[in-house]
Design a protein around this motif. Structure first.
Motif, mmCIF file in Angstrom:
data_model
loop_
_atom_site.group_PDB
_atom_site.id
_atom_site.type_symbol
_atom_site.label_atom_id
_atom_site.label_comp_id
_atom_site.label_asym_id
_atom_site.label_seq_id
_atom_site.Cartn_x
_atom_site.Cartn_y
_atom_site.Cartn_z
ATOM 1 N N ILE A 189 0.813 -1.188 -0.068
ATOM 2 C CA ILE A 189 -0.082 -0.089 0.198
ATOM 3 C C ILE A 189 0.940 1.284 -0.003
ATOM 4 O O ILE A 189 1.821 1.459 0.865
ATOM 5 C CB ILE A 189 -0.976 -0.091 1.241
ATOM 6 C CG1 ILE A 189 -1.868 -1.133 1.306
ATOM 7 C CG2 ILE A 189 -1.817 1.261 1.185
ATOM 8 C CD1 ILE A 189 -2.868 -1.339 2.568
ATOM 9 N N GLY A 190 0.681 2.127 -0.736
ATOM 10 C CA GLY A 190 1.343 3.429 -0.944
ATOM 11 C C GLY A 190 0.803 4.778 -1.028
ATOM 12 O O GLY A 190 -0.423 4.461 -1.519
ATOM 13 N N ILE A 191 1.550 5.594 -1.278
ATOM 14 C CA ILE A 191 1.138 7.184 -1.671
ATOM 15 C C ILE A 191 2.126 7.642 -2.261
ATOM 16 O O ILE A 191 3.479 7.495 -2.175
ATOM 17 C CB ILE A 191 0.650 7.976 -0.267
ATOM 18 C CG1 ILE A 191 -0.140 9.033 -0.642
ATOM 19 C CG2 ILE A 191 2.000 8.173 0.514
ATOM 20 C CD1 ILE A 191 -0.691 10.041 0.609
ATOM 21 N N THR A 192 1.523 8.605 -3.319
ATOM 22 C CA THR A 192 2.637 9.546 -4.188
ATOM 23 C C THR A 192 3.679 10.198 -3.259
ATOM 24 O O THR A 192 3.308 10.723 -2.038
ATOM 25 C CB THR A 192 1.983 10.640 -5.126
ATOM 26 O OG1 THR A 192 2.796 11.118 -5.875
ATOM 27 C CG2 THR A 192 1.102 11.459 -4.310
ATOM 28 N N LYS A 193 4.898 9.967 -3.695
ATOM 29 C CA LYS A 193 6.192 10.687 -2.792
ATOM 30 C C LYS A 193 6.189 12.114 -3.132
ATOM 31 O O LYS A 193 7.326 12.567 -3.858
ATOM 32 C CB LYS A 193 7.237 9.945 -3.092
ATOM 33 C CG LYS A 193 8.555 10.208 -2.065
ATOM 34 C CD LYS A 193 9.742 9.387 -2.490
ATOM 35 C CE LYS A 193 10.899 9.742 -1.557
ATOM 36 N NZ LYS A 193 12.003 8.959 -2.079
ATOM 37 N N GLU A 194 5.212 12.936 -2.805
ATOM 38 C CA GLU A 194 5.263 14.362 -3.149
ATOM 39 C C GLU A 194 4.833 15.060 -1.582
ATOM 40 O O GLU A 194 3.733 14.728 -1.216
ATOM 41 C CB GLU A 194 4.565 14.696 -4.219
ATOM 42 C CG GLU A 194 4.943 14.299 -5.514
ATOM 43 C CD GLU A 194 3.875 14.961 -6.730
ATOM 44 O OE1 GLU A 194 4.202 15.933 -7.100
ATOM 45 O OE2 GLU A 194 2.968 14.032 -7.115
ATOM 46 N N MET A 195 5.690 15.932 -1.184
ATOM 47 C CA MET A 195 5.404 16.309 0.348
ATOM 48 C C MET A 195 4.159 16.923 0.545
ATOM 49 O O MET A 195 3.622 16.354 1.301
ATOM 50 C CB MET A 195 6.811 17.526 0.429
ATOM 51 C CG MET A 195 6.596 18.171 1.751
ATOM 52 S SD MET A 195 7.583 19.538 2.263
ATOM 53 C CE MET A 195 6.785 20.552 1.066
ATOM 54 N N THR A 368 10.857 15.842 6.170
ATOM 55 C CA THR A 368 12.472 15.258 6.324
ATOM 56 C C THR A 368 12.223 14.126 7.244
ATOM 57 O O THR A 368 12.893 13.087 6.901
ATOM 58 C CB THR A 368 13.096 16.475 6.889
ATOM 59 O OG1 THR A 368 13.263 17.511 5.820
ATOM 60 C CG2 THR A 368 14.690 15.955 7.134
ATOM 61 N N GLN A 369 11.409 14.201 8.306
ATOM 62 C CA GLN A 369 11.390 13.056 9.181
ATOM 63 C C GLN A 369 10.488 11.808 8.764
ATOM 64 O O GLN A 369 10.883 10.798 9.089
ATOM 65 C CB GLN A 369 10.816 13.512 10.415
ATOM 66 C CG GLN A 369 11.627 14.682 11.259
ATOM 67 C CD GLN A 369 10.891 15.179 12.546
ATOM 68 O OE1 GLN A 369 10.721 14.168 13.349
ATOM 69 N NE2 GLN A 369 10.632 16.459 12.667
ATOM 70 N N VAL A 370 9.581 12.343 7.863
ATOM 71 C CA VAL A 370 8.921 11.150 7.072
ATOM 72 C C VAL A 370 9.789 10.177 6.231
ATOM 73 O O VAL A 370 9.891 9.002 6.059
ATOM 74 C CB VAL A 370 7.648 11.666 6.330
ATOM 75 C CG1 VAL A 370 7.084 10.643 5.638
ATOM 76 C CG2 VAL A 370 6.587 12.515 7.193
ATOM 77 N N LEU A 371 10.734 10.928 5.462
ATOM 78 C CA LEU A 371 11.507 10.388 4.570
ATOM 79 C C LEU A 371 12.635 9.552 5.252
ATOM 80 O O LEU A 371 12.901 8.596 4.988
ATOM 81 C CB LEU A 371 12.168 11.499 3.640
ATOM 82 C CG LEU A 371 11.488 11.984 2.721
ATOM 83 C CD1 LEU A 371 12.191 13.356 1.736
ATOM 84 C CD2 LEU A 371 10.817 11.248 1.848
ATOM 85 N N GLN A 372 12.862 9.917 6.773
ATOM 86 C CA GLN A 372 13.770 9.171 7.353
ATOM 87 C C GLN A 372 13.355 8.018 8.089
ATOM 88 O O GLN A 372 13.918 7.235 8.555
ATOM 89 C CB GLN A 372 14.454 9.923 8.331
ATOM 90 C CG GLN A 372 15.475 11.069 7.684
ATOM 91 C CD GLN A 372 15.666 12.245 8.875
ATOM 92 O OE1 GLN A 372 15.281 12.168 10.049
ATOM 93 N NE2 GLN A 372 16.572 13.135 8.598
ATOM 94 N N ALA A 373 12.109 7.811 8.108
ATOM 95 C CA ALA A 373 11.361 6.563 8.592
ATOM 96 C C ALA A 373 11.689 5.239 8.138
ATOM 97 O O ALA A 373 11.731 5.284 6.516
ATOM 98 C CB ALA A 373 9.865 7.021 8.793
ATOM 99 N N LYS A 374 12.211 4.319 8.610
ATOM 100 C CA LYS A 374 12.395 2.998 7.755
ATOM 101 C C LYS A 374 11.604 1.961 8.530
ATOM 102 O O LYS A 374 11.158 2.132 9.718
ATOM 103 C CB LYS A 374 13.935 2.789 8.454
ATOM 104 C CG LYS A 374 14.934 3.766 7.729
ATOM 105 C CD LYS A 374 14.907 3.869 6.143
ATOM 106 C CE LYS A 374 15.846 4.879 5.851
ATOM 107 N NZ LYS A 374 15.972 5.123 4.286
ATOM 108 N N THR A 375 11.149 0.923 7.621
ATOM 109 C CA THR A 375 10.466 0.010 8.248
ATOM 110 C C THR A 375 11.502 -1.029 8.732
ATOM 111 O O THR A 375 12.696 -1.279 8.013
ATOM 112 C CB THR A 375 9.600 -0.713 6.868
ATOM 113 O OG1 THR A 375 8.907 0.082 6.247
ATOM 114 C CG2 THR A 375 8.810 -1.929 7.224
ATOM 115 N N PRO A 376 11.157 -1.671 9.763
ATOM 116 C CA PRO A 376 12.042 -2.672 10.296
ATOM 117 C C PRO A 376 12.185 -3.832 9.580
ATOM 118 O O PRO A 376 11.341 -4.353 8.875
ATOM 119 C CB PRO A 376 11.463 -2.928 12.042
ATOM 120 C CG PRO A 376 9.894 -2.743 11.686
ATOM 121 C CD PRO A 376 10.109 -1.518 10.598
ATOM 122 N N GLU A 377 13.488 -4.530 9.751
ATOM 123 C CA GLU A 377 13.564 -5.926 8.763
ATOM 124 C C GLU A 377 12.918 -6.965 9.291
ATOM 125 O O GLU A 377 12.363 -7.878 8.604
ATOM 126 C CB GLU A 377 15.146 -6.215 8.868
ATOM 127 C CG GLU A 377 16.012 -5.061 8.259
ATOM 128 C CD GLU A 377 17.533 -5.521 8.238
ATOM 129 O OE1 GLU A 377 17.628 -6.639 8.958
ATOM 130 O OE2 GLU A 377 18.234 -5.014 7.735
#
Length: 416
Positions: A189-195, A368-377
């Motif tokens: 599931i996703g959303i367009t990567k535009e701020m 900036t903080q959204v872009l830094q978010a990572k999904t755990p392995e």
């Protein structure tokens, strides 16, 4: 009764969109004959056009043959720089204001560029094809009178979904939140990567305005996106290939642009697209000219050329977005005119982003903080059955009833 009729209408709309979009399985733009412009008479000019025109526009937006026809006719070579967002476009223009001649920003970015003194005031005498513009686009608030921009395309953000894997009709943004809890949809599931647009949809879901300047609301929207990324593998879709993600079933449910969904449908017949009920986040993409361009007369000639009905139709046949000229309809593929790309709300339900001035820094910090978010392995992406969960319908089925708590319990053996 009214609610029942609304549900029936939505169901029929989904079915009709699917049928209409699937009558053409040819790749994007391929149905147009190479001789599409043979009988097109472009006006002669009383000046010598410049040898080159530098433009900034989006990926997969304007086909090369549109540039080539202009070059053959007027001798001007079009040199495009391709970008993925309005913010990237602004950054390039600010760094090199005299390098670029023409750009294609969205409405709110037109306001920002104009307020920053970056735009050339158009000479409408050099743009006679502006009379072809649809009437509703002549009264846009972000540039009343159209002195600095010319509307080119209508775009809307809606929900694309794969009917082989997604059950139900996505009538609102809450549908996505519900589907996130399905472990089979993790990473899908996703959303367009535009701020502004991703943050705007998150704000709408929370009941706020996508133009809010309230720091608490912006932080809440930020945290909502970050949580979805970390907890469910929620994806930020790159603008240049989000249709490919839908085509390849990498994304089964996504907040994408109407044209992207329409393009994906041509290669994946299981794709559907709907606009949510109520106000819909839309944009009007425009042509503008840099205030420091040394080739403004040639740039205006190119804008006027883009407003030729046959040319506008050829672009729509390539990018699937409805253009600003209804007179182009006879030259536009029927499968596109009747497909999801042409879903656009009535004026009262159009919600446009606005230039927020200095408050944009709140969004930039949050993003900036959204872009830094990572999904755990540790979050697993489960394999999907090739045939899908469903067989192409849109009925709502509650599969959890099949596996209730009683079914999962193990009885203890009775004592002898």
């Amino acid at each position: 009764m009214t609610q029942t009729r609304s549900l029936i209408f939505l169901f029929l709309a989904v079915v009709i969109i699917g049928i209409a979009g699937c009558d053409n399985k040819t790749p994007v733009g391929a149905l147009d004959s190479p001789a599409w412009a043979d009988h097109l008479k472009l006006p002669k000019v009383s000046f010598t056009p410049d040898q080159q025109l530098n433009i900034i526009t989006y990926y997969e937006y304007l086909p090369q043959e549109i540039f080539d026809l202009f070059t053959r006719t007027y001798g001007t070579v079009i040199v495009p720089t391709l970008i993925t967002s309005n913010e990237e476009m602004l950054e390039l223009l600010q760094k090199n204001p005299d390098k670029y001649d023409l750009l294609t920003p969205s409405d709110y970015m037109v306001t920002k560029m104009h307020n920053s003194g970056l735009l050339h005031r158009l000479n409408q005498e050099n743009l006679p094809n502006m009379e072809n513009l649809d009437e509703d686009l002549r009264r846009m608030e972000y540039d009343q009178g159209l002195h600095y921009c010319v509307p080119l395309f209508r775009t809307s953000l809606g929900i694309a979904f794969n009917i082989s894997y997604i059950s139900g009709i996505p009538r609102n943004w809450g549908f996505i939140d519900e589907q996130l809890r399905n472990e089979y949809l993790t990473y899908r599931i996703g959303i367009t990567k535009e701020m502004r647009f991703a943050m705007g949809i998150s704000l709408q879901f929370l009941g706020y305005s996508p133009n809010t300047t309230n720091p608490k609301e912006i932080i809440e929207a930020r945290d909502q996106l970050i949580y979805s990324i970390k907890r469910y593998g929620f994806s930020l879709l790159e603008e240049e290939n989000n249709d490919e993600s839908l085509i390849n079933n990498n994304i089964l449910l996504g907040v994408v642009w109407n044209g992207s969904a329409a393009s994906a449908l041509q290669k994946n017949p299981n794709i559907r697209f709907l606009l949510p009920e109520g106000p819909v986040l839309v944009t009007i993409d425009n042509a503008v000219i840099s205030a420091q361009s040394k080739r403004t007369r040639t740039a205006e000639l190119f804008v006027n050329y883009l407003l030729t009905p046959q040319v506008a139709a050829r672009i729509t046949n390539y990018n699937y977005f409805p253009n600003s000229i209804s007179a182009s309809a006879p030259f536009t593929k029927r499968s596109i005119r009747t497909g999801p790309g042409f879903l656009f709300p009535e004026e009262e339900n159009r919600l446009l982003l606005k230039d927020l001035g200095p408050s944009i820094k709140l969004y930039e910090d949050a993003w900036t903080q959204v872009l830094q978010a990572k999904t755990p392995e540790t979050l697993v992406k489960l394999p999907l059955p090739k045939g899908g969960f469903f067989k192409g319908d849109t009925q709502t089925v509650d599969f959890t009833k099949k596996f209730g708590e009683k079914d999962m319990q193990t009885k203890k053996p009775e004592a002898p």
